[in-house]
Design an enzyme around this catalytic site. Structure first.
Site, mmCIF file in Angstrom:
data_model
loop_
_atom_site.group_PDB
_atom_site.id
_atom_site.type_symbol
_atom_site.label_atom_id
_atom_site.label_comp_id
_atom_site.label_asym_id
_atom_site.label_seq_id
_atom_site.Cartn_x
_atom_site.Cartn_y
_atom_site.Cartn_z
ATOM 1 N N HIS A 188 0.825 -1.205 0.000
ATOM 2 C CA HIS A 188 0.000 0.000 0.000
ATOM 3 C C HIS A 188 0.864 1.262 0.000
ATOM 4 C CE1 HIS A 188 -3.745 -2.090 0.379
ATOM 5 N NE2 HIS A 188 -3.395 -2.680 1.495
ATOM 6 N N ARG A 289 -11.142 0.576 -10.361
ATOM 7 C CA ARG A 289 -11.365 -0.263 -9.181
ATOM 8 C C ARG A 289 -12.739 0.071 -8.607
ATOM 9 N NH1 ARG A 289 -6.116 2.027 -8.399
ATOM 10 N NH2 ARG A 289 -4.434 0.488 -8.621
ATOM 11 N N ARG A 325 -13.137 -3.073 -13.454
ATOM 12 C CA ARG A 325 -12.949 -4.377 -12.812
ATOM 13 C C ARG A 325 -14.089 -4.617 -11.828
ATOM 14 N NH1 ARG A 325 -7.725 -4.921 -9.153
ATOM 15 N NH2 ARG A 325 -9.002 -3.668 -7.749
ATOM 16 N N GLU A 414 -4.069 -12.826 -13.103
ATOM 17 C CA GLU A 414 -3.337 -12.673 -11.854
ATOM 18 C C GLU A 414 -2.860 -14.019 -11.329
ATOM 19 O OE1 GLU A 414 -5.861 -9.404 -9.511
ATOM 20 O OE2 GLU A 414 -7.059 -10.949 -10.493
ATOM 21 N N ASN A 437 0.720 -7.065 -9.921
ATOM 22 C CA ASN A 437 0.934 -7.089 -8.466
ATOM 23 C C ASN A 437 0.626 -8.477 -7.921
ATOM 24 O OD1 ASN A 437 1.045 -4.406 -9.146
ATOM 25 N ND2 ASN A 437 -0.460 -3.721 -7.660
ATOM 26 N N ASP A 438 -0.588 -8.959 -8.211
ATOM 27 C CA ASP A 438 -0.975 -10.277 -7.718
ATOM 28 C C ASP A 438 -0.292 -11.396 -8.489
ATOM 29 O OD1 ASP A 438 -2.613 -9.993 -5.461
ATOM 30 O OD2 ASP A 438 -4.307 -9.362 -6.683
ATOM 31 N N ARG A 448 2.775 -9.807 -0.958
ATOM 32 C CA ARG A 448 3.299 -8.513 -1.414
ATOM 33 C C ARG A 448 3.352 -7.458 -0.333
ATOM 34 N NH1 ARG A 448 -0.809 -4.951 -3.902
ATOM 35 N NH2 ARG A 448 -2.892 -5.815 -3.681
ATOM 36 N N CYS A 491 -2.256 -3.612 -16.050
ATOM 37 C CA CYS A 491 -2.792 -2.579 -15.156
ATOM 38 C C CYS A 491 -2.138 -2.637 -13.783
ATOM 39 C CB CYS A 491 -4.309 -2.701 -15.022
ATOM 40 S SG CYS A 491 -4.864 -4.247 -14.293
#
Length: 566
Positions: A188, A289, A325, A414, A437-438, A448, A491
């Site tokens: 974050h 999001r 999404r 992901e 990221n995932d 992460r 993304c």
């Protein structure tokens, strides 16, 4: 050294984030030599001091931060909290006396629980109560208040890590860089730093031990933190200030040196975000999001509420692509009405698309709301589901989307299985978007959010790049077989890294989506390379044995990155 997550070179004094307030010991009773009356007076005095401090900060704040501070200041004098704490000091109340700190702690918990039970707006205020509780306990102990430090001069914020709640009052005019000992490149803190355009280094062991006031040099691209910097570092910081001004604009069209078109889109969550993205020149939205509409609620938002929220984004991009999404609940985004908080491993549990298995109807209603909002605006609305792992799931989701009236439906890649079977998945879906990221945390089995795993949780990992390539190759194979294009975007936050953006282009990605602040820097670098050059650099990265060697090999062939401090 740590992991650089946002470019920038600055020099400034360190201000340490106060440590989280520890829960006072239970069962210790009144302090020796004190009385219930004396402890009660301490509570009243501390609550008034906290309220005064918050009011003073609110007076100097603006926008959302001002509202947050004003609401928290009101809670500091809440009679439910203060009177409840004073009552708990009386041993006759339940047979046991408490210190002022413990009484405030228990009273705050009780008030927060009561507010949660009321639901709606009152439930949202429970977090304010717990914040005030911590502030009053810190005041009673004579310790710094939790939250972002207050200082007259700009400073480098040092911390173990930042929680999302810590950022409500972060002022980019005062905080000029972030350095943390924990967290990873997809944490974050890293995402916040990119959104605010702040130089940032995470997973830098020892930064939480740097004394307040120590002047440091931070290089957010290289991951360097230098105490008591010399002339070379000061010159580098001054040069960055000039370069940053040159990188401040994006014309709104991203084309490589040979004319190859690679659209640069923005990641957004709200209408306010969308307005900023449009002003920054984003060619559309690559990730909308939708969690913001659902979080901090005990019940599902109505279709009407959702239509208004999505429309507030669509209106800023008439005639342009907006990829939305569907709800990515679960893991680090639990929802009381949708996810099971008792799951032993929520990151591998019922999250994203999978919530439709346990709570059918929520996804269908969301798709209905998206379709209604799309019909009322001129944006080209695409919809995608997170956590798709199999072709059957892709077929089911796209079927739901089309039933709702949404003609372009795709999937998030992901999960490694989705990358490895992209040809089969894209036989049912219109497009794919790589959530790097995932994808990175699942490919490397590395949470992460954990600093000790930051070296694993790095999108430069050759294994992750191989999964990106597999997705692009699967899309190309399906497109060739069907005669229908199958776009593959990125993304994840990796798209905001200018060097990695070149590699992604070379791997076959057809669009990149990022925080709006990164658009200009990514465009500046991409327009200096041809597609053939990007492919050569992608091959170099894929052939490297480690993430660091992959990054170094690519940067060695892109001197513009060092020239611009990126």
């Amino acid at each position: 050294m740590g992991v650089g997550v946002t470019p920038g070179r600055v020099v400034g004094p360190v201000r340490q984030m106060p440590a989280p307030v520890r829960e006072p010991e239970a069962g210790a009773g009144l302090p020796a030599g004190s009385t219930a009356e004396a402890e009660a007076e301490r509570i009243r005095t501390a609550s008034k001091a906290v309220q005064a401090s918050l009011k003073a900060r609110a007076a100097g704040a603006s926008g959302d931060a001002k509202g947050v501070l004003e609401a928290t200041a009101l809670m500091a004098a809440d009679p439910m909290l203060v009177k409840g704490a004073i009552k708990l000091l009386d041993a006759s109340a339940d047979g046991g006396s408490r210190s002022a700190e413990r009484a405030v702690w228990e009273s705050g918990a009780a008030v927060a629980e009561k507010l949660k039970s009321l639901g709606g707006y009152m439930a949202e205020r429970s977090a304010d109560v717990l914040d005030v509780r911590s502030r009053i306990v810190a005041e009673l102990r004579g310790l710094p208040a939790p939250g972002i430090p207050v200082a007259d001069e700009p400073f480098v914020l040092a911390a173990e890590d930042l929680a999302p709640a810590d950022t409500a009052t972060l002022d980019p005019a005062k905080v000029i860089a972030l350095v943390t000992s924990a967290g990873g490149p997809q944490s974050h803190t890293a995402i916040l730093a990119r959104a605010l355009g702040l130089p940032a280094v995470v997973a830098a062991e020892g930064v939480d031990a740097i004394s307040d006031g120590t002047v440091v040099f931070v290089d957010g691209a290289a991951g360097r933190i230098v105490s008591e910097p010399g002339q070379a570092e000061s010159d580098a910081a001054a040069a960055w200030t000039k370069q940053a001004a040159a990188l401040a604009q994006f014309t709104g069209t991203n084309v490589l040196a040979d004319g190859h078109v690679l659209p640069l889109l923005a990641n957004v969550a709200t209408g306010k975000d969308a307005a900023k993205a449009a002003a920054a020149g984003a060619e559309g939205v690559g990730l909308l999001r939708t969690e913001f509409c659902f979080l901090d609620r005990d019940t599902e938002p109505s279709i009407e509420e959702q239509v208004a929220a999505y429309g507030a984004v669509f209106e800023h991009f008439p005639g342009k692509k907006v990829v939305i999404r569907t709800l990515d609940a679960g893991a680090d985004k639990p929802l009381p009405f949708l996810t099971n908080a008792e799951e032993p491993n929520p990151a591998l549990g019922v999250r994203g698309y999978r919530t439709d298995w346990t709570s059918p109807g929520v996804l269908a209603r969301q798709l209905e709301a998206i379709a209604a909002a799309a019909a009322a605006h001129e944006a080209q609305v695409w919809v995608m589901a997170p956590m798709i792992a199999t072709p059957d799931e892709a077929e089911h989701f796209t079927g739901l989307a089309r039933q709702a009236g949404l003609s372009t439906a795709g999937v998030m890649v992901e999960v490694p299985s989705a990358a490895l079977t992209a040809n089969h998945i894209l036989a049912h879906a219109d497009f794919a978007s790589l959530g790097t990221n995932d994808l990175t945390q699942y490919a490397m089995a590395a949470d992460r959010m954990l600093g000790p795993l930051a070296h694993l949780n790095n999108p430069w990992q050759p294994a992750v790049l191989a999964l990106v390539k597999a997705t692009c190759e699967g899309a190309a194979a399906t497109a060739a077989a069907t005669g229908t294009p199958k776009p593959v975007g990125v993304c994840g936050e990796s798209a905001a890294d200018p060097g990695l953006a070149v590699v992604l282009a070379g791997l076959g990605v057809t669009s990149l989506s990022m925080t709006p602040r990164s658009l200009a820097a990514v465009n500046t670098v991409l327009k200096t390379v041809t597609l053939e050059k990007a492919r050569e650099l992608a091959d170099l990265a894929l052939a490297a044995p480690t993430a660091q060697q992959a990054r170094d090999a690519v940067r060695a062939h892109l001197p513009i990155l060092d020239e611009l401090g990126l």
